[in-house]
Structures are given as structure tokens and as C-alpha cells.
Scaffold this motif. Structure first.
Motif, mmCIF file in Angstrom:
data_model
loop_
_atom_site.group_PDB
_atom_site.id
_atom_site.type_symbol
_atom_site.label_atom_id
_atom_site.label_comp_id
_atom_site.label_asym_id
_atom_site.label_seq_id
_atom_site.Cartn_x
_atom_site.Cartn_y
_atom_site.Cartn_z
ATOM 1 N N LEU A 64 0.830 -1.211 0.090
ATOM 2 C CA LEU A 64 -0.131 -0.151 -0.387
ATOM 3 C C LEU A 64 0.894 0.584 0.310
ATOM 4 N N LYS A 73 -10.552 0.511 2.679
ATOM 5 C CA LYS A 73 -12.210 1.288 2.005
ATOM 6 C C LYS A 73 -12.971 2.608 2.658
ATOM 7 N N THR A 93 -7.812 1.912 -3.142
ATOM 8 C CA THR A 93 -8.630 0.779 -1.908
ATOM 9 C C THR A 93 -10.072 1.826 -1.668
ATOM 10 N N GLY A 118 -3.431 0.198 -3.527
ATOM 11 C CA GLY A 118 -2.523 -1.212 -3.377
ATOM 12 C C GLY A 118 -2.660 -1.839 -4.224
ATOM 13 N N GLY A 158 -8.789 -2.863 4.558
ATOM 14 C CA GLY A 158 -7.815 -2.405 3.414
ATOM 15 C C GLY A 158 -7.824 -1.166 3.089
#
Length: 785
Positions: free
Chosen positions: A478, A554, A510, A499, A552
Motif C-alpha cells: 500500500l 475502503k 482502496t 494497493g 484495507g
């Protein structure tokens, strides 16, 4: 053209001939001749060099890469495209292509958003094939050659300038759009950039016949217009289409794979065989030179239980004198500026430290802004002088990030250890969120430039990476960059996070946006949760925000940290230490002021993922750390590089120093002695000696260079020789070209005094300068000799 129908096979043949003629770009013959290539002798008019409201005033005779002026002979007649290859012509080769959304980019699903020039009108390009990569242009020429049975290629850089000048010795505005010059060629110098054949590299002063440029490189030359986008009005792209960047002598450059959704680079063809000229040897930057593979006691260092604090000065200080007029003449790399910001630092696998900054002639809105790189070799106390690299002429590079990825297993396949080098283009037309190169030999060699491939559509962004790259426990890499737009609560100071699950083959957005511009990112102890610390120009009750994501990237949840909010010119840095703690560094800003950089800076440690912190002020000479970056080396020492501090430092410290309440603990004292000195050597693949040196353990625990050190060229000649004592150079240091001629000699005296003498290829002394540490004391150039 009107074609009469003919009966039988004759008619079919005639129709096919007409079709072929319509598919082939029209060309005009240009006679062989000679001209002076490069910067014009007479000063350019003020209307050409003035800044157009978006940049510093341009140099009076052209950019540094346009000199030295040199005589060039084009020895053979050749045919060149009357115009650039049009969209319709290119679509014969690639039916899916259309200008503004080219084939490669449309497959990625990317959208031109953010501050990259994506909202400009495609109509500016009037139907020519814009947004084509150099690789695509070469493929088109190969296709056209096979189709017609005639040789087609791109023009060499010299051929392009010869045709663009059309007999003019100095600056002469190009004819208006679609009007021919004296050679009958149109649209050379009307703000439509074009690929040419050559790799980008410095000019040679000697007279040349049919030059074809260097044998290798990272970027290809672009002619005919600029690549930088700052402000625009309908039908205008500034500064890319400003007179300075439209000149026949102006040089831009770009990676050959660059084919953005909304690019402005096209090409024209030459109908001629390749010149028989041999390319010149590419010049290597000094930081890629004499790189060791051997790791000498890399994990040995100061006692981690005792406080350690040590600094290294980073940049040359010309004491107020001009970089182009003085610095470059003294041996500093041409293109090096005076404004260094947006730092990066990383230890390489061989123990060397590599640092990078953006580098600008004056202000950061300059199209000649680039990235600079420098190396501090393992066991040495001194940084090499900085060099612009990778150099993308007129493309305004910025925001370098370096990551030493030790390797991991992708499925069952082990990956080799490598170093990633990321950067962005805040104002490049069509810029992606970032680009990158990788090295598996400690930065001696690098891959070609990669641009991220996005299979799915992506959101808004600014092409400016931030100082952190992380890998989660599932192998995902990332990287955050700046972003435009607003988050869910209306905050307009945000960052994006990108990512890759497959080690850079494909990338994705992301989805969420963090709570601050220039957010610095770290992975929580669980290996999954993302912690994004602040940035600038965002706050919660006057404090820096923390954005936390459990999915992650979002979505993000905001909370308040104990740290001061940051304003313009400042950003934090956070890393996970080998001990498991978080290390944090940033500026104090108790009164919420902009651009003052006067309140000092601090470091902090956390054992609980940022729930609580132990903080300590950095010494009083650190007025600011600016756009700061931190990393940890194999010997458990933390390295912090500052920007906007005067001077800027690489600061070494350890956890014991942060935790010790004594502000003066572990003061920066030189070691008194050295022992356990060992001899080392390396060989080339053919068994010939590459280097020999020695190093020992200093009384402060560090492994430092001690005694003579010599590097050799593959042919056996000496490349570089010097002597060290306790990691400092003493006596004489010499650097030679491969042919044995001397490039420079540095002679070191007591108390940090040293003299630097530079020589040209004939052995003539060209400049002598005297320094105290990194500060210029006097020079021939300063005295006007």
C-alpha cells in the motif's frame, strides 16, 4: 481525390493503391545540411522567458540541457512527415485508438481526475494521435514499414531540430498551426510535443555527424512542446504551450512506456533507413557508481541500551551564490537547484543509506523541478553530493519515496529482495498517481520506469506520493498519495491509498480517503489494520487526526491524536520499529501558524499502536523537520531526514535517546579510536578486481571505513581512490574517467576544510573551490576567473 471506377482486376489494383496512399502519412524531402544544435547564442526575448504567471523566469539562453551548443551535420537527405501522425492514420494500425482515451489506458478503466490536466479540451490537438507512448510509436513505424515495404522510423533528435529550425540560426517563432516552414513541414513548435528516437542525455561539445544520442537511458527525448500543466483557459495549456517550451532547442523527456488517458505527446515519421552512427555511452550518475555488494557487520552499531544521537549534514551550501553560475561550474551536477523538500530515506541491503528530495531551481511550481538522489556509503560519515535523478525534463517530478522491500512469498514463489523508488508528477499532463522503478543491486542499476496499471476505475488523486509504503501480512503493498475532493464529513484535506496484491502487476484504489493531506501510513500490530496519521491542514480540536481502517482502506474512522495539527510545508512520519514500537516525528505548531517553521520538532514512541506516547523535543538547532521521513537501519538506529531546516540534516537516534529524559543524552561526539580493522575486496563476474577497502569497529560501536579504498573499471584502470580515518576522508580523493583522465581531485585538511579541483576531458583544470564541510568558502568561479 476523385477515383474513376475501372473494370476488372485493374480497377481493384488502382483502388488498393489509393487506399494505401490514404493510410500513409504524407512526407516531404529534406536536403542534407549542417546547423548549430542547442541553446541560441543571443538572449531570448523577454516575452519568451517571462513566467506566464506559473513559474520562475526562464534562463535567457535556454535550459542547462540545451548546452553546450554544438555543430551537427545531417549527412543524407531524408523524408519526414509533413505533420504529426493523425488519429485516423494511427487507427489503421490500432483500430481501438482515439485521442484523449488511448487504447492502453482505456483497457485499464482509469479516468483522468485530479490536478493532472485531465479537464483540458481534446480539441486542442486537432485530430493528431496524442497520448501515444514511444513504444507504440515505434510499433507503428515497424507496422508501416512492413505494410509499405519502405523504411519508417522516428526522427532523431538532431533531425527534428534541424527541420524545426528550417535554416534559422537562432530563436524564431514557428509558423502558425498547419502552416509550413521553409522545409514544407508543419506544426513543429506549436505546443504539440513529439517523441523522437533518442534516449535523453547531456550534449557533447564536439562536432557531430548524424548523432543518435546515448546507448541507453530511462527517458526518451520529447520535442515541440512542454509537458507541465498548471493553469489553463479554453483552448490553452500553460505552460506546456508557452513560447519558451515551443522553441526548436527546448528538450523535454518522458519514459517510453508513458501512454496516459489524456496525454499530449504524439509523433511524426521519417521515411529513411537508420543512421549508421554508433550511440554514445550513457553517463551514469555518481550515486550509481562504485556500489559494493558486500555487507560488513551491517547489524553492528551503537549500544542500543545507551542513548545515541548523531547528525550528518546533507546538502551543499553555496553561501548565497548562484547554482547555475557558480555551483555547476564547480562540479555540482547540472540541473541541481537550491530548493530541496519532500524527503525520503532508506537503508539499502548493502548498508548504504539512500536519500531523495524534490529539487527545484527556485520555487516548487517550476517545470524544471525534478527529484534528486544521494548516497551515504556504509561506514562513511559523509553524504555524496546530490544529483538530479531520475531526470524528466520539463515534467516537474516530485515526492520521492524509497522502500527497501526484503522480499516475501507470493503464493509459493519467493521474491528477490529489492528496493522500490516511487515518485509523482503534480502537474504532468495525464499523470498517474505515481510511477516507480526497482533495483536488486543496491541502486547501481534500476528497472525501466513503471506506471501503475489499474484494471478498474479509480477515484480522484494528486500525483504526489507520501513518505510511507507498507506491506500487510497477506502481502498487499500500500502507498498513499495526496488527493483532491472531500471525505464524508466535508474535510477537503485528504489522501488516497493505492494497493497491489500481485507485487505491482496491477494496482487498485482502496476506495476511501484519509483525514489529512500528506497522510503517513503504518500497519497496526495485527498486520491488517491501517493507521493513517494526519498530514497537513486538517485537525480535530486543534490536534492532528488519526484515520483508522479495518477494511484495507475502503473506509476510515477519525480520532484525535495528542500531536499539534500541521500546516503548509509540514508533514509527519511514522514507522514500525523492529522492537514493535511505533516511532513518530513531526513539527510542533502550538499556535496553528503557516510557513514559519520556528517552533521546533519532536519524536515520540508508542507501545500500544498510538493509544499513548512518550514524546521528546529534538535539539534546538532543529527548528523544523518539514516534510520529514524516518527509517530504521539494521543496527537498530533510527534515521530522520529534515526539510526546510537550515541546514538540513540526517539525524541518527535510537529508542534509548527518546526515552531518556536528559535532553543532552547521547550527545554527538566523535569516536576516539578504531579496532578490529578487516580487509575486504570484490571482483567483477570475470574475476577482475572491482574494489578493495578496509573497515573496523570504532570506539562508539559503529563499523566505520578505515584506510585506503580503491575502485577499478572492468578494464583495470582506477576509477575512484581515497583514504578514510574513522569514517572521514583524509588526504587526497581522486575520480577518473574510464579512459584514465581525471574528473576531479578533492584534498582534505584539518577541521573539515577541503579543496575541490575539476578537470575537463583534456586534463585542463576548469575550476577550484574551497569548502568547510558542506559550505562553499571560495572559488575561481565566484571570483569571475
Amino acid at each position: 481525390m476523385t477515383v474513376k471506377w475501372l473494370s476488372g482486376c485493374a480497377g481493384i489494383v488502382l483502388m488498393a493503391a489509393v487506399a494505401v496512399a490514404q493510410d500513409v502519412p504524407p512526407v516531404v524531402q529534406v536536403k542534407a545540411g549542417s546547423f548549430v544544435m542547442g541553446a541560441d547564442a543571443a538572449a531570448l526575448p523577454d516575452a519568451v522567458t517571462d513566467g506566464f504567471g506559473v513559474m520562475s523566469r526562464r534562463p535567457a539562453h535556454g535550459d542547462f540541457d540545451e548546452v553546450p551548443r554544438h555543430d551537427v551535420t545531417i549527412s543524407r537527405d531524408f523524408k519526414i512527415g509533413v505533420t504529426e501522425v493523425t488519429e485516423a492514420e494511427f487507427r489503421q494500425f490500432d483500430p481501438s485508438f482515439r485521442a484523449g482515451v488511448n487504447a492502453e489506458s482505456r483497457k485499464s478503466g482509469a479516468e483522468p481526475k485530479g490536478k493532472s490536466g485531465g479537464d483540458r479540451a481534446v480539441a486542442v490537438f486537432n485530430g493528431y494521435a496524442a497520448g501515444v507512448s514511444w513504444n507504440q510509436a515505434m510499433a507503428y513505424c515497424a507496422w508501416l514499414s512492413k505494410k509499405t515495404g519502405k523504411p519508417y522510423r522516428l526522427p532523431t533528435e538532431a533531425e527534428w531540430e534541424y527541420v524545426a529550425r528550417a535554416g534559422h540560426a537562432g530563436f524564431e517563432p514557428a509558423p502558425a498551426l498547419d502552416q509550413p516552414n521553409a522545409f514544407g513541414v508543419k506544426n513543429m513548435g506549436v505546443g504539440r510535443p513529439e517523441w523522437v528516437l533518442d534516449w535523453y542525455g547531456p550534449y557533447n561539445a564536439s562536432s557531430q555527424v548524424d548523432p543518435v544520442g546515448p546507448a541507453s537511458g530511462y527517458t526518451k527525448v520529447v520535442r515541440g512542446g512542454g509537458l507541465d500543466f498548471r493553469h489553463s483557459k479554453p483552448g490553452q495549456i500553460v505552460p506546456a504551450q508557452s513560447p519558451y517550451f515551443e522553441r526548436a532547442a527546448n528538450r523535454a523527456s518522458m519514459a517510453p512506456s508513458y501512454a496516459p488517458v489524456d496525454g499530449n505527446i504524439g509523433f511524426r515519421v521519417v521515411q529513411a533507413s537508420m543512421p549508421a552512427t554508433r550511440p554514445v555511452q550513457a553517463e551514469r550518475p555518481f550515486f550509481e557508481t562504485a556500489v559494493k555488494k558486500t555487507v560488513d557487520r551491517i547489524a553492528d552499531g551503537p549500544n542500543p541500551a545507551k542513548p545515541w544521537y548523531h547528525v550528518h549534514e546533507l546538502f551543499p551550501d553555496l553561501a548565497g551564490k548562484s547554482m547555475p553560475e557558480i555551483g555547476w561550474k564547480l562540479g555540482l551536477a547540472r540541473g541541481l537547484g537550491i530548493n530541496y523538500h519532500n524527503s525520503a530515506i532508506q537503508q539499502l541491503p548493502n548498508g548504504d543509506m539512500l536519500a531523495a528530495y524534490y529539487n527545484s531551481p527556485n520555487e516548487e511550481d517550476d517545470p524544471d523541478q525534478t527529484v534528486l538522489v544521494m548516497r551515504r556509503r556504509a561506514g562513511s560519515e559523509d553524504w555524496d553530493m546530490p544529483e538530479p535523478w531520475p531526470y524528466f525534463a520539463d515534467a516537474a517530478n516530485a515526492a520521492p519515496v524509497i522502500w527497501n522491500d526484503p522480499g516475501f512469498k507470493l503464493g509459493s514463489k519467493p521474491q528477490s529482495a529489492r528496493v522500490w523508488f516511487f515518485w509523482g508528477y503534480p502537474r504532468l499532463i495525464g499523470a498517474p498517481p505515481f510511477s516507480y522503478m526497482t533495483s536488486t543491486d543496491n541502486g547501481a542499476d534500476w528497472s525501466q520506469v513503471s506506471f501503475p496499471h489499474f484494471p478498474a476505475k479509480i477515484g480522484r488523486y494528486v500525483s504526489q506520493p507520501i513518505n510511507s509504503i507498507v506491506r500487510t501480512k497477506d502481502g498487499t503493498v500500500l502507498i498513499p498519495t495526496d488527493s483532491t475532493g472531500r471525505d464524508d464529513d466535508g474535510n477537503g484535506s485528504i489522501s488516497a491509498v493505492w494497493g497491489t496484491h500481485d507485487d505491482g502487476k496491477t494496482w487498485y484504489d482502496t476506495g476511501g480517503r484519509t483525514a489529512g493531506r500528506h497522510t503517513t501510513l503504518v500497519v497496526a500490530k495485527d498486520g491488517e489494520t491501517l493507521l493513517g496519521f494526519g498530514g497537513k491542514n486538517s485537525e480535530i480540536d486543534g490536534k492532528m487526526p488519526l484515520a483508522t481502517s479495518h477494511d484495507g482502506g475502503k473506509t476510515w474512522v477519525k480520532s484525535k491524536t495528542p500531536f499539534d495539527e500541521l500546516m503548509s510545508g509540514e508533514r509527519p512520519s511514522v514507522i514500525r520499529l523492529k522492537s514493535g514500537r511505533l516511532f513518530f516525528v513531526a513539527d510542533y505548531n502550538p499556535t496553528h501558524q503557516k510557513h514559519l517553521h520556528k517552533d521546533g520538532a519532536y519524536v515520540a514512541l508508542s507501545d500500544d499502536d498510538g493509544a499513548t506516547w512518550v514524546m521528546k523535543r529534538l535539539p534546538a538547532n532543529i527548528l523544523t523537520v518539514g516534510y520529514v521521513t524516518a527509517t530504521e537501519s539494521a543496527d537498530d538506529v533510527i534515521h530522520v531526514v529534515t526539510s526546510k531546516n537550515k541546514p538540513n540534516y540526517e539525524i541518527e537516534l535510537n529508542e534509548a535517546w527518546v526515552l531518556d529524559k536528559d535532553a543532552g543524552a547521547g550527545s554527538d561526539a566523535a569516536p576516539l579510536s578504531i579496532s578490529e580493522v578487516k580487509q575486504f575486496s570484490e571482483k567483477y563476474a570475470d574475476g577482475k578486481l572491482k574494489a578493495k577497502w578496509s573497515a573496523g569497529r570504532a570506539s562508539d560501536g559503529r563499523v566505520l571505513l578505515e584506510g585506503p579504498e580503491t575502485f577499478y573499471y572492468p578494464g583495470g584502470r582506477v576509477m575512484w581512490s581515497m583514504t578514510f580515518h574513522l569514517g572521514h576522508k583524509v588526504g587526497e580523493e581522486d575520480y577518473f574517467r574510464a579512459d584514465g583522465t581525471r574528473v576531479w581531485t578533492k584534498t582534505y585538511g584539518a577541521d573539515g576544510e577541503w579543496t575541490w579541483v575539476n578537470f575537463d576531458a583534456s586534463g585542463k583544470r576548469v575550476a577550484t573551490s574551497r569548502w568547510r564541510g558542506k559550505t562553499l568558502v571560495s572559488s575561481d568561479a565566484a571570483e569571475g576567473r
